[in-house]
Design a protein around this motif. Structure first.
Motif, PDB file in Angstrom:
ATOM      1  N   VAL A  43       0.828  -1.205   0.000  1.00  0.00           N
ATOM      2  CA  VAL A  43       0.000   0.000   0.000  1.00  0.00           C
ATOM      3  C   VAL A  43       0.867   1.263   0.000  1.00  0.00           C
ATOM      4  O   VAL A  43       0.613   2.204  -0.757  1.00  0.00           O
ATOM      5  CB  VAL A  43      -0.958   0.000   1.205  1.00  0.00           C
ATOM      6  N   ALA A  44       1.922   1.275   0.811  1.00  0.00           N
ATOM      7  CA  ALA A  44       2.754   2.482   0.903  1.00  0.00           C
ATOM      8  C   ALA A  44       3.354   2.827  -0.451  1.00  0.00           C
ATOM      9  O   ALA A  44       3.388   3.995  -0.851  1.00  0.00           O
ATOM     10  CB  ALA A  44       3.854   2.291   1.944  1.00  0.00           C
ATOM     11  N   CYS A  45       3.815   1.820  -1.176  1.00  0.00           N
ATOM     12  CA  CYS A  45       4.442   2.106  -2.467  1.00  0.00           C
ATOM     13  C   CYS A  45       3.394   2.626  -3.453  1.00  0.00           C
ATOM     14  O   CYS A  45       3.609   3.636  -4.113  1.00  0.00           O
ATOM     15  CB  CYS A  45       5.143   0.869  -3.016  1.00  0.00           C
ATOM     16  N   HIS A  46       2.251   1.950  -3.531  1.00  0.00           N
ATOM     17  CA  HIS A  46       1.192   2.424  -4.438  1.00  0.00           C
ATOM     18  C   HIS A  46       0.753   3.845  -4.059  1.00  0.00           C
ATOM     19  O   HIS A  46       0.532   4.692  -4.920  1.00  0.00           O
ATOM     20  CB  HIS A  46      -0.014   1.484  -4.378  1.00  0.00           C
ATOM     21  N   ARG A  47       0.646   4.087  -2.752  1.00  0.00           N
ATOM     22  CA  ARG A  47       0.225   5.399  -2.264  1.00  0.00           C
ATOM     23  C   ARG A  47       1.222   6.471  -2.702  1.00  0.00           C
ATOM     24  O   ARG A  47       0.858   7.531  -3.182  1.00  0.00           O
ATOM     25  CB  ARG A  47       0.142   5.310  -0.737  1.00  0.00           C
ATOM     26  N   GLN A  48       2.511   6.170  -2.523  1.00  0.00           N
ATOM     27  CA  GLN A  48       3.537   7.150  -2.911  1.00  0.00           C
ATOM     28  C   GLN A  48       3.461   7.457  -4.401  1.00  0.00           C
ATOM     29  O   GLN A  48       3.665   8.589  -4.816  1.00  0.00           O
ATOM     30  CB  GLN A  48       4.937   6.613  -2.586  1.00  0.00           C
ATOM     31  N   ILE A  49       3.187   6.425  -5.182  1.00  0.00           N
ATOM     32  CA  ILE A  49       3.099   6.654  -6.629  1.00  0.00           C
ATOM     33  C   ILE A  49       1.902   7.548  -6.937  1.00  0.00           C
ATOM     34  O   ILE A  49       2.015   8.519  -7.686  1.00  0.00           O
ATOM     35  CB  ILE A  49       3.022   5.305  -7.371  1.00  0.00           C
ATOM     36  N   LEU A  50       0.763   7.264  -6.303  1.00  0.00           N
ATOM     37  CA  LEU A  50      -0.426   8.083  -6.553  1.00  0.00           C
ATOM     38  C   LEU A  50      -0.239   9.513  -6.045  1.00  0.00           C
ATOM     39  O   LEU A  50      -0.671  10.465  -6.687  1.00  0.00           O
ATOM     40  CB  LEU A  50      -1.661   7.460  -5.897  1.00  0.00           C
ATOM     41  N   ASP A  51       0.422   9.663  -4.908  1.00  0.00           N
ATOM     42  CA  ASP A  51       0.627  11.000  -4.345  1.00  0.00           C
ATOM     43  C   ASP A  51       1.761  11.754  -5.034  1.00  0.00           C
ATOM     44  O   ASP A  51       1.980  12.928  -4.766  1.00  0.00           O
ATOM     45  CB  ASP A  51       0.944  10.914  -2.839  1.00  0.00           C
ATOM     46  N   GLY A  52       2.519  11.060  -5.861  1.00  0.00           N
ATOM     47  CA  GLY A  52       3.626  11.714  -6.551  1.00  0.00           C
ATOM     48  C   GLY A  52       4.867  11.896  -5.691  1.00  0.00           C
ATOM     49  O   GLY A  52       5.760  12.649  -6.050  1.00  0.00           O
ATOM     50  N   THR A  53       4.933  11.191  -4.545  1.00  0.00           N
ATOM     51  CA  THR A  53       6.119  11.333  -3.701  1.00  0.00           C
ATOM     52  C   THR A  53       7.138  10.233  -3.965  1.00  0.00           C
ATOM     53  O   THR A  53       8.191  10.202  -3.344  1.00  0.00           O
ATOM     54  CB  THR A  53       5.739  11.312  -2.204  1.00  0.00           C
ATOM     55  N   PHE A  54       6.821   9.317  -4.855  1.00  0.00           N
ATOM     56  CA  PHE A  54       7.760   8.257  -5.223  1.00  0.00           C
ATOM     57  C   PHE A  54       8.738   8.866  -6.225  1.00  0.00           C
ATOM     58  O   PHE A  54       8.326   9.429  -7.241  1.00  0.00           O
ATOM     59  CB  PHE A  54       6.985   7.104  -5.865  1.00  0.00           C
ATOM     60  N   ALA A  55      10.029   8.775  -5.907  1.00  0.00           N
ATOM     61  CA  ALA A  55      11.010   9.436  -6.760  1.00  0.00           C
ATOM     62  C   ALA A  55      11.263   8.617  -8.020  1.00  0.00           C
ATOM     63  O   ALA A  55      11.974   7.626  -7.984  1.00  0.00           O
ATOM     64  CB  ALA A  55      12.307   9.642  -5.986  1.00  0.00           C
ATOM     65  N   ALA A  56      10.636   8.981  -9.099  1.00  0.00           N
ATOM     66  CA  ALA A  56      10.886   8.341 -10.388  1.00  0.00           C
ATOM     67  C   ALA A  56      10.618   9.380 -11.469  1.00  0.00           C
ATOM     68  O   ALA A  56      10.066  10.449 -11.193  1.00  0.00           O
ATOM     69  CB  ALA A  56       9.983   7.126 -10.579  1.00  0.00           C
ATOM     70  N   GLU A  57      11.002   9.049 -12.689  1.00  0.00           N
ATOM     71  CA  GLU A  57      10.789  10.021 -13.769  1.00  0.00           C
ATOM     72  C   GLU A  57       9.296  10.295 -13.931  1.00  0.00           C
ATOM     73  O   GLU A  57       8.488   9.380 -13.816  1.00  0.00           O
ATOM     74  CB  GLU A  57      11.340   9.460 -15.080  1.00  0.00           C
TER      75      GLU A  57
ATOM     76  N   GLU B 158       7.290  10.750 -16.449  1.00  0.00           N
ATOM     77  CA  GLU B 158       6.515   9.962 -17.436  1.00  0.00           C
ATOM     78  C   GLU B 158       6.183   8.594 -16.864  1.00  0.00           C
ATOM     79  O   GLU B 158       5.099   8.054 -17.049  1.00  0.00           O
ATOM     80  CB  GLU B 158       7.278   9.725 -18.750  1.00  0.00           C
ATOM     81  N   ARG B 159       7.155   8.037 -16.178  1.00  0.00           N
ATOM     82  CA  ARG B 159       6.971   6.722 -15.622  1.00  0.00           C
ATOM     83  C   ARG B 159       5.886   6.744 -14.530  1.00  0.00           C
ATOM     84  O   ARG B 159       5.001   5.902 -14.507  1.00  0.00           O
ATOM     85  CB  ARG B 159       8.296   6.283 -15.011  1.00  0.00           C
ATOM     86  N   LEU B 160       5.996   7.773 -13.676  1.00  0.00           N
ATOM     87  CA  LEU B 160       5.002   7.917 -12.608  1.00  0.00           C
ATOM     88  C   LEU B 160       3.603   8.038 -13.194  1.00  0.00           C
ATOM     89  O   LEU B 160       2.661   7.412 -12.716  1.00  0.00           O
ATOM     90  CB  LEU B 160       5.304   9.179 -11.787  1.00  0.00           C
ATOM     91  N   ALA B 161       3.496   8.826 -14.246  1.00  0.00           N
ATOM     92  CA  ALA B 161       2.184   9.052 -14.849  1.00  0.00           C
ATOM     93  C   ALA B 161       1.627   7.741 -15.395  1.00  0.00           C
ATOM     94  O   ALA B 161       0.452   7.424 -15.226  1.00  0.00           O
ATOM     95  CB  ALA B 161       2.295  10.096 -15.953  1.00  0.00           C
ATOM     96  N   LYS B 162       2.493   6.970 -16.017  1.00  0.00           N
ATOM     97  CA  LYS B 162       2.057   5.697 -16.592  1.00  0.00           C
ATOM     98  C   LYS B 162       1.589   4.758 -15.476  1.00  0.00           C
ATOM     99  O   LYS B 162       0.523   4.156 -15.560  1.00  0.00           O
ATOM    100  CB  LYS B 162       3.228   5.067 -17.352  1.00  0.00           C
ATOM    101  N   TRP B 163       2.385   4.660 -14.431  1.00  0.00           N
ATOM    102  CA  TRP B 163       2.026   3.781 -13.317  1.00  0.00           C
ATOM    103  C   TRP B 163       0.718   4.223 -12.672  1.00  0.00           C
ATOM    104  O   TRP B 163      -0.141   3.417 -12.349  1.00  0.00           O
ATOM    105  CB  TRP B 163       3.127   3.795 -12.252  1.00  0.00           C
ATOM    106  N   ARG B 164       0.615   5.555 -12.495  1.00  0.00           N
ATOM    107  CA  ARG B 164      -0.565   6.091 -11.830  1.00  0.00           C
ATOM    108  C   ARG B 164      -1.834   5.692 -12.567  1.00  0.00           C
ATOM    109  O   ARG B 164      -2.860   5.430 -11.961  1.00  0.00           O
ATOM    110  CB  ARG B 164      -0.455   7.609 -11.774  1.00  0.00           C
ATOM    111  N   GLY B 165      -1.730   5.655 -13.883  1.00  0.00           N
ATOM    112  CA  GLY B 165      -2.889   5.257 -14.671  1.00  0.00           C
ATOM    113  C   GLY B 165      -3.261   3.802 -14.472  1.00  0.00           C
ATOM    114  O   GLY B 165      -4.367   3.394 -14.807  1.00  0.00           O
ATOM    115  N   ARG B 166      -2.343   3.010 -13.938  1.00  0.00           N
ATOM    116  CA  ARG B 166      -2.628   1.573 -13.840  1.00  0.00           C
ATOM    117  C   ARG B 166      -3.051   1.132 -12.455  1.00  0.00           C
ATOM    118  O   ARG B 166      -3.752   0.137 -12.309  1.00  0.00           O
ATOM    119  CB  ARG B 166      -1.373   0.793 -14.218  1.00  0.00           C
ATOM    120  N   ILE B 167      -2.561   1.856 -11.450  1.00  0.00           N
ATOM    121  CA  ILE B 167      -2.788   1.355 -10.081  1.00  0.00           C
ATOM    122  C   ILE B 167      -4.178   1.718  -9.577  1.00  0.00           C
ATOM    123  O   ILE B 167      -4.534   2.883  -9.495  1.00  0.00           O
ATOM    124  CB  ILE B 167      -1.716   1.920  -9.125  1.00  0.00           C
TER     125      ILE B 167
END
Lengths: 392, 186
Positions: free
Chosen positions: A63-77, A79-88
């Motif tokens: 949950v923490a990892c998915h949450r960070q990706i959705l909140d944008g606090t996961f440090a990644a490029e 474009e990648r974050l946007a793509k992941w966000r669309g999937r989770i």
């Protein structure tokens, strides 16, 4: 339902075991059980916050990892974050187990052994773990140290009026009750953050009378925890609402028709199609290649949530052809026919439908674990692909 | 052809985070590169494009990851095995067999299949067939190459035809499902 009783608890070792409801303490059952070891064994903290137990590290925390990706606090490029966000969509929020002390101990025990969907807007569900009844009992004792049975005193009619006036249906379904308002509920999804998350996490109040301790029902409404906002309800109003929730008549849920397996398709189905629509879409997140992820191929490969490693990698054609590990640690095909002729993997997919309807298939755990059953058309696709000899 | 999928795992997403203050950032980036490269090599192997596999491997800079290095070692051995000629030295083939024998001690059946292929190359027909028969019986034949190895070795014509047919269903590159003339005729 289950005749496990509190005797098993007394045998748990640590603490004083259970004390039967004693007349002096109202009607409270108080136990002191420490199940920290079991919480570690079954890795509950990879999903839940558990009081006094450290959270799993981010890279193991579903949950923490998915949450960070959705909140944008996961440090990644970006474009990648946007793509992941669309999937989770799944495992983006789970109830904190700090709030589990409002629940009835026996309900928690039974729920752990036979979880069902409590929160209609939450994609993920509590996974059915390989818990022994004694472990479930002990965990329930840990999470619910005090179980009070004092009755609810309040005016249900006044409670119903409050329920409507305060718009509880914005977040809550109350299936089978006269106040259940799907139209208002649908608007709840568009509330500003964090109320949109509260909407997802709100339980169907149908279950409250069975799962929440009566006195806790009023206490919770007056002073909610977790993501439920305070709604300015005083103690008397809270008791009225609690009385309404506990006593209003509920229509039976429409019976869930048993999942009907669809016949195999006439058209050709290749690996590319089943891979994209099924295996890589859902399953791969728990059944991956350990070599590529520092030895951790996910709970369905390297083990986790208390499960021994099954070594199943569905991320490639060769991986899936190489099967899984049986209980003796020997490889077996996930396509092999079970005695009734169903390929093993299809049986696991169908078992998830049985679980969703309240059943359990002996010896076959429903897949995808802790997620909604696959649509029957996707199971049909897998079955067709197998029947056609698993074309590459 | 669809874009090559990235073969990763959920916990690799962690490694994909760009961590500016992370001292081993280079290592993390190189690991991602390395996984992409191994994936490319394995995809080339699957379609028997050994040239492409060699080319992909040439971009490799060593990283501190035994599992990835092991997969590359497997790939090198497979290329050697599957591009052998009549002149390939037996000792070299025996080394390949030794390599897969060690790998096959684990539970992954693909190493057993590759060991069988090595036995075939060494003329150890019975050893190869013992492995392949077992995998076939348990429906655990991991790749199309193993079906062809079986087809070349088995003495039973019906089994041979069935294995070639299975290869044609399960191979990404159907061109590998052709028996050498001497076997096809027998």
């Amino acid at each position: 339902m289950r005749a496990l009783g509190l005797i098993a608890l007394a045998a748990c070792g640590s603490g004083s075991g259970s004390s039967p409801p004693s007349p002096g303490s109202g009607s409270a059952s108080i136990v002191r059980v420490d199940a920290t070891e079991l919480i570690a064994k079954y890795e509950c903290t990879r999903c839940h916050e558990v009081p006094k137990v450290a959270a799993a590290v981010r890279d193991k925390h579903c949950v923490a990892c998915h949450r960070q990706i959705l909140d944008g606090t996961f440090a990644a490029e970006p474009e990648r974050l946007a793509k992941w966000r669309g999937r989770i969509t799944s495992l983006t929020d789970v109830p904190s187990l700090a709030g589990a002390d409002r629940l009835r101990r026996a309900w928690v025990r039974d729920f752990l052994l036979r979880p069902h969907d409590v929160r209609p807007e939450l994609v993920a569900e509590m996974p059915r773990l390989a818990l022994a009844p004694a472990d479930a009992e002990k965990l329930a004792g840990h999470l619910v140290p005090e179980d009070r049975a004092d009755p609810v005193d309040g005016d249900p009619a006044a409670g119903e009026q409050l329920f409507r006036n305060l718009g509880c249906a914005r977040c809550h379904r109350f299936t089978g009750a006269s106040v259940d308002d799907t139209a208002m509920h649908a608007t709840g999804a568009k509330q500003p953050a964090p109320l949109d998350r509260a909407w997802q996490l709100a339980p169907d109040l149908r279950y409250a009378r069975d799962r929440v301790q009566p006195a806790q029902l009023a206490a919770w409404i007056a002073a909610p925890r977790g993501l439920m906002p305070k709604l300015g309800v005083d103690d008397a109003q809270a008791r009225d609402l609690a009385a309404f929730l506990a006593r209003t008549p509920l229509a039976a849920l429409p019976p869930r028709p048993p999942a009907k397996r669809l016949p195999v398709l006439d058209r050709a189905v290749t690996w590319d199609e089943v891979e994209a629509k099924v295996f890589r879409n859902v399953c791969w997140h728990c059944h991956a290649v350990p070599d590529f992820a520092r030895g951790d191929g996910g709970p369905g490969n390297s083990g986790g949530f208390g499960f021994a490693p099954r070594g199943l990698d569905v991320s490639s054609y060769t991986g899936i052809a190489a099967g899984s590990l049986d209980d003796e640690g020997e490889r077996r095909s996930i396509f092999a026919q079970l005695p009734d002729g169903t390929p093993r993997v299809v049986a696991h997919l169908l078992a998830r439908h049985t679980e969703a309807a309240g059943g359990i298939v002996d010896g076959i755990r429903g897949m995808p674990l802790g997620l909604p059953p696959l649509p029957l058309e996707e199971i049909q696709l897998v079955e067709t692909w197998i029947a056609q000899g698993r074309p590459r | 052809m669809k874009a090559a999928p990235t073969v990763t795992g959920i916990f690799l997403f962690a490694a994909l985070a760009a961590r500016p203050a992370y001292p081993c950032l280079n290592e993390v980036m190189r690991q991602e590169e390395a996984i992409k490269m191994v994936t490319k090599v394995e995809q080339a192997l699957e379609i028997a494009d050994y040239n492409a596999a060699e080319v992909a491997m040439r971009t490799h800079k060593r990283i501190h990851d035994d599992k990835i290095e092991d997969r590359l070692a497997d790939a090198r051995k497979l290329i050697f095995l599957r591009t052998r000629t009549d002149k390939t030295e037996r000792e070299q083939l025996a080394l390949v067999a030794d390599h897969f024998k060690v790998r096959a001690k684990g539970k992954d059946v693909k190493f057993k299949a590759w060991l069988a292929e090595s036995y075939e190359a060494l003329g150890k027909t019975e050893d190869a067939l013992a492995i392949l028969d077992d995998l076939k019986k348990r429906d655990l034949v991991p790749d199309a190459f193993a079906y062809m190895s079986y087809a070349r070795l088995t003495a039973k014509a019906a089994d041979r035809d069935a294995a070639v047919a299975a290869c044609k269903v399960r191979a990404k590159n159907k061109a590998i499902c052709v028996l050498p003339a001497n076997v096809a005729k027998s």
